[in-house]
Scaffold this motif. Structure first.
Motif, PDB file in Angstrom:
ATOM      1  N   SER A  48       0.815  -1.210   0.000  1.00 19.43           N
ATOM      2  CA  SER A  48       0.000   0.000   0.000  1.00 19.43           C
ATOM      3  C   SER A  48       0.852   1.265   0.000  1.00 19.43           C
ATOM      4  N   VAL A  49       0.262   2.340  -0.507  1.00 20.61           N
ATOM      5  CA  VAL A  49       0.955   3.628  -0.574  1.00 20.61           C
ATOM      6  C   VAL A  49       1.273   4.144   0.819  1.00 20.61           C
ATOM      7  N   ASP A  50       0.415   3.859   1.795  1.00 15.40           N
ATOM      8  CA  ASP A  50       0.613   4.405   3.140  1.00 15.40           C
ATOM      9  C   ASP A  50       1.552   3.566   4.010  1.00 15.40           C
ATOM     10  N   ALA A  51       2.208   2.542   3.443  1.00 11.91           N
ATOM     11  CA  ALA A  51       3.141   1.730   4.230  1.00 11.91           C
ATOM     12  C   ALA A  51       4.266   2.604   4.779  1.00 11.91           C
ATOM     13  N   ALA A  52       4.510   2.524   6.061  1.00 12.65           N
ATOM     14  CA  ALA A  52       5.483   3.411   6.703  1.00 12.65           C
ATOM     15  C   ALA A  52       6.146   2.719   7.891  1.00 12.65           C
ATOM     16  N   SER A  53       7.379   3.105   8.164  1.00 17.39           N
ATOM     17  CA  SER A  53       8.122   2.548   9.293  1.00 17.39           C
ATOM     18  C   SER A  53       7.528   3.032  10.609  1.00 17.39           C
ATOM     19  N   HIS A  54       7.291   2.088  11.515  1.00 11.77           N
ATOM     20  CA  HIS A  54       6.815   2.373  12.860  1.00 11.77           C
ATOM     21  C   HIS A  54       7.798   1.764  13.866  1.00 11.77           C
ATOM     22  N   ILE A  55       7.727   2.242  15.087  1.00 12.38           N
ATOM     23  CA  ILE A  55       8.604   1.717  16.133  1.00 12.38           C
ATOM     24  C   ILE A  55       7.784   1.354  17.362  1.00 12.38           C
ATOM     25  N   SER A  56       8.092   0.196  17.924  1.00  9.13           N
ATOM     26  CA  SER A  56       7.483  -0.270  19.176  1.00  9.13           C
ATOM     27  C   SER A  56       8.601  -0.557  20.166  1.00  9.13           C
ATOM     28  N   PHE A  57       8.301  -0.457  21.462  1.00  9.72           N
ATOM     29  CA  PHE A  57       9.319  -0.654  22.500  1.00  9.72           C
ATOM     30  C   PHE A  57       8.893  -1.748  23.476  1.00  9.72           C
ATOM     31  N   SER A  58       9.893  -2.428  24.011  1.00 10.17           N
ATOM     32  CA  SER A  58       9.659  -3.407  25.067  1.00 10.17           C
ATOM     33  C   SER A  58      10.591  -3.100  26.232  1.00 10.17           C
ATOM     34  N   TRP A  59      10.015  -3.160  27.446  1.00  8.95           N
ATOM     35  CA  TRP A  59      10.808  -2.951  28.666  1.00  8.95           C
ATOM     36  C   TRP A  59      10.930  -4.226  29.484  1.00  8.95           C
ATOM     37  N   ASP A  60      10.489  -5.351  28.936  1.00  6.26           N
ATOM     38  CA  ASP A  60      10.561  -6.606  29.682  1.00  6.26           C
ATOM     39  C   ASP A  60      11.235  -7.720  28.857  1.00  6.26           C
ATOM     40  N   GLY A  61      12.209  -7.302  28.055  1.00  7.66           N
ATOM     41  CA  GLY A  61      12.988  -8.291  27.313  1.00  7.66           C
ATOM     42  C   GLY A  61      12.285  -8.897  26.125  1.00  7.66           C
ATOM     43  N   GLY A  62      11.237  -8.251  25.628  1.00  9.44           N
ATOM     44  CA  GLY A  62      10.547  -8.728  24.443  1.00  9.44           C
ATOM     45  C   GLY A  62       9.272  -9.502  24.720  1.00  9.44           C
ATOM     46  N   LYS A  63       8.830  -9.503  25.978  1.00 14.63           N
ATOM     47  CA  LYS A  63       7.584 -10.227  26.304  1.00 14.63           C
ATOM     48  C   LYS A  63       6.355  -9.450  25.865  1.00 14.63           C
ATOM     49  N   THR A  64       6.388  -8.121  26.028  1.00 13.51           N
ATOM     50  CA  THR A  64       5.277  -7.271  25.613  1.00 13.51           C
ATOM     51  C   THR A  64       5.843  -6.065  24.865  1.00 13.51           C
ATOM     52  N   TRP A  65       4.980  -5.459  24.029  1.00 14.12           N
ATOM     53  CA  TRP A  65       5.428  -4.361  23.173  1.00 14.12           C
ATOM     54  C   TRP A  65       4.447  -3.199  23.244  1.00 14.12           C
ATOM     55  N   SER A  66       4.994  -1.997  23.164  1.00 14.58           N
ATOM     56  CA  SER A  66       4.168  -0.801  23.222  1.00 14.58           C
ATOM     57  C   SER A  66       3.398  -0.602  21.918  1.00 14.58           C
ATOM     58  N   ARG A  67       2.417   0.255  21.989  1.00 16.03           N
ATOM     59  CA  ARG A  67       1.673   0.627  20.786  1.00 16.03           C
ATOM     60  C   ARG A  67       2.630   1.313  19.809  1.00 16.03           C
ATOM     61  N   PRO A  68       2.623   0.936  18.536  1.00 18.56           N
ATOM     62  CA  PRO A  68       3.583   1.511  17.585  1.00 18.56           C
ATOM     63  C   PRO A  68       3.274   2.967  17.259  1.00 18.56           C
ATOM     64  N   LYS A  69       4.332   3.687  16.916  1.00 17.23           N
ATOM     65  CA  LYS A  69       4.151   5.061  16.458  1.00 17.23           C
ATOM     66  C   LYS A  69       5.016   5.287  15.217  1.00 17.23           C
ATOM     67  N   PRO A  70       4.557   6.140  14.301  1.00 17.91           N
ATOM     68  CA  PRO A  70       5.334   6.402  13.086  1.00 17.91           C
ATOM     69  C   PRO A  70       6.698   7.000  13.415  1.00 17.91           C
ATOM     70  N   MET A  71       7.698   6.654  12.612  1.00 14.90           N
ATOM     71  CA  MET A  71       9.050   7.139  12.862  1.00 14.90           C
ATOM     72  C   MET A  71       9.312   8.510  12.246  1.00 14.90           C
ATOM     73  N   PHE A  72       8.786   8.749  11.041  1.00 17.51           N
ATOM     74  CA  PHE A  72       9.228   9.910  10.272  1.00 17.51           C
ATOM     75  C   PHE A  72       8.088  10.882   9.967  1.00 17.51           C
ATOM     76  N   ASP A  73       8.428  12.159  10.021  1.00 13.57           N
ATOM     77  CA  ASP A  73       7.549  13.215   9.531  1.00 13.57           C
ATOM     78  C   ASP A  73       7.871  13.407   8.047  1.00 13.57           C
ATOM     79  N   LYS A  74       6.945  12.977   7.189  1.00 14.31           N
ATOM     80  CA  LYS A  74       7.192  13.036   5.745  1.00 14.31           C
ATOM     81  C   LYS A  74       6.421  14.161   5.068  1.00 14.31           C
ATOM     82  N   SER A  75       6.007  15.135   5.863  1.00 13.72           N
ATOM     83  CA  SER A  75       5.213  16.238   5.309  1.00 13.72           C
ATOM     84  C   SER A  75       6.010  17.073   4.310  1.00 13.72           C
ATOM     85  N   GLY A  76       7.324  17.076   4.431  1.00 16.96           N
ATOM     86  CA  GLY A  76       8.144  17.870   3.524  1.00 16.96           C
ATOM     87  C   GLY A  76       8.530  17.156   2.245  1.00 16.96           C
ATOM     88  N   ILE A  77       8.139  15.891   2.101  1.00 15.68           N
ATOM     89  CA  ILE A  77       8.466  15.132   0.896  1.00 15.68           C
ATOM     90  C   ILE A  77       7.411  15.429  -0.161  1.00 15.68           C
TER      91      ILE A  77
END
Length: 370
Positions: A48-77
């Protein structure tokens, strides 16, 4: 010697009945603050056109993961781009992401042309985070030999001499024409990312039109750098075993390709101590048991000696061809297995898979005894 023991979901769509959110192409790194950062791509469909890199974090060694958020502001592209990248931790605590982005001038076109096997124009980029992945700098373009037809799907590998290196390869353009030789190149920076070059060829097959897709690298304790790839003859259609090459001079020169003995597609390598490494292979075709296979390899004799091979993950549903995709990618129902070794010795494997029309990314802890 090796088995999968625990698994967690990095991301899957919580409300597929409401909206389409597909997650693919994950990879993890360990941050200086003790968290784990997982970069993955989210979009409404695989291409899809809207495919974009997101990042999630874990603080327990990979057992659980945070809600993802977009990495880049692409408004200037100036026009939409679909980006994908992998993350690497630098010695000074910063994170560096390297990847590539397809240029989506025509939103009615998919990424791949099923008639020719070619792909849309793209560009290779890197970006820096100064705060453990919470915010990211701009996407800085890196020129490459193939121009706008490059696959840069691997994370950067930080060598012990400070070199940043990653394998890249060329794609055919939308009409199916190659803009450069079909081979793998080692994209590297020896000055901390200030300048880059892809002069060194890290995988080629003596003039044959053989793919070097989904290459990955690792460095052993001896200093040897290994590169593995997905190899198919695009002229004859012959599917080859995964091949590897090796460099003993920090990625400046490389050996001829040698077979791993595994008839797989997307693959990766992860150093696990001494001259041992873990090789992961996504085996989708030419087998009665598709899945992700893990091989413990002993390279102490400078050859690919498999000590043990195990099936680490298998799909719950049959892997069927998708005729709407380019032939070489038509069985993409799971893939991009990758592994990282954490500071505490734990090994985590990531990959993506599709099930009942939903694409999800997962993290699996591996128990590996050498």
């Amino acid at each position: 010697m090796i088995k999968a023991i625990n698994s967690s979901v990095i991301y899957e769509n919580p409300l597929p009945q409401l909206r389409s959110r597909q997650s693919v192409f994950p990879y993890i790194c360990e941050c200086k603050n003790g968290s784990l950062a997982a970069i993955h791509v989210i979009g409404e469909a695989f291409e899809s056109v809207d495919a974009a890199s997101h990042i999630s974090f874990s603080w327990d060694g990979g057992k659980t993961w945070s809600r993802p958020k977009p990495m880049f502001d692409k408004s200037g592209i100036s026009c939409p781009v679909s980006d994908s990248c992998k993350v690497t931790a630098l010695e000074d605590g910063r994170l560096i992401a390297l990847g590539y982005a397809y240029i989506r001038k025509n939103p009615e076109l998919p990424v791949g042309n099923p008639e020719t096997g070619g792909l849309l124009d793209d560009f290779v980029f890197y970006s820096i985070s100064e705060d453990n992945g919470n915010t990211w700098g701009p996407m800085i373009t890196i020129p490459c030999t193939w121009g706008p037809h490059v696959e840069a799907s691997a994370p950067l590998l930080l060598l012990r001499d400070g070199t940043l290196i990653t394998p890249i390869t060329g794609f055919p353009d939308w009409e199916g024409n190659m803009t450069g030789p079909m081979c793998g190149r080692a994209l590297c920076s020896r000055d901390g990312g200030k300048t880059w070059n892809d002069d060194a060829v890290c995988m080629e097959f003596g003039g044959r039109m053989v793919t070097c897709y989904e290459q990955r690298m690792c460095q052993l304790e001896s200093g040897a750098v290994l590169c593995i790839g997905w190899n198919e003859d695009v002229v004859t259609g012959q599917r080859l075993e995964n091949h590897y090459t090796v460099s003993y001079d920090g990625g400046r020169t490389w050996s001829a390709p040698q077979t791993t003995g595994i008839l797989g597609q997307a693959s990766s390598v992860c150093a696990v101590g001494g001259e041992f490494f873990l090789a992961l292979h996504a085996v989708r075709r030419d087998t009665e048991c598709p899945g992700i296979y893990g091989c413990v390899v002993d390279f102490s004799k400078k050859r690919w000696d498999i000590v043990e091979k195990q099936l680490l993950w298998k799909p719950e549903t049959p892997v069927r061809k998708d005729s709407k995709m380019a032939e070489i990618f038509s069985y993409l129902k799971f893939g991009q297995p990758g592994a990282v070794r954490l500071n505490n010795g734990k090994i985590l494997m990531t990959h993506w898979y599709a099930q009942e029309g939903q694409y999800k990314t997962v993290c699996t802890e591996l128990d590996l005894q050498i």
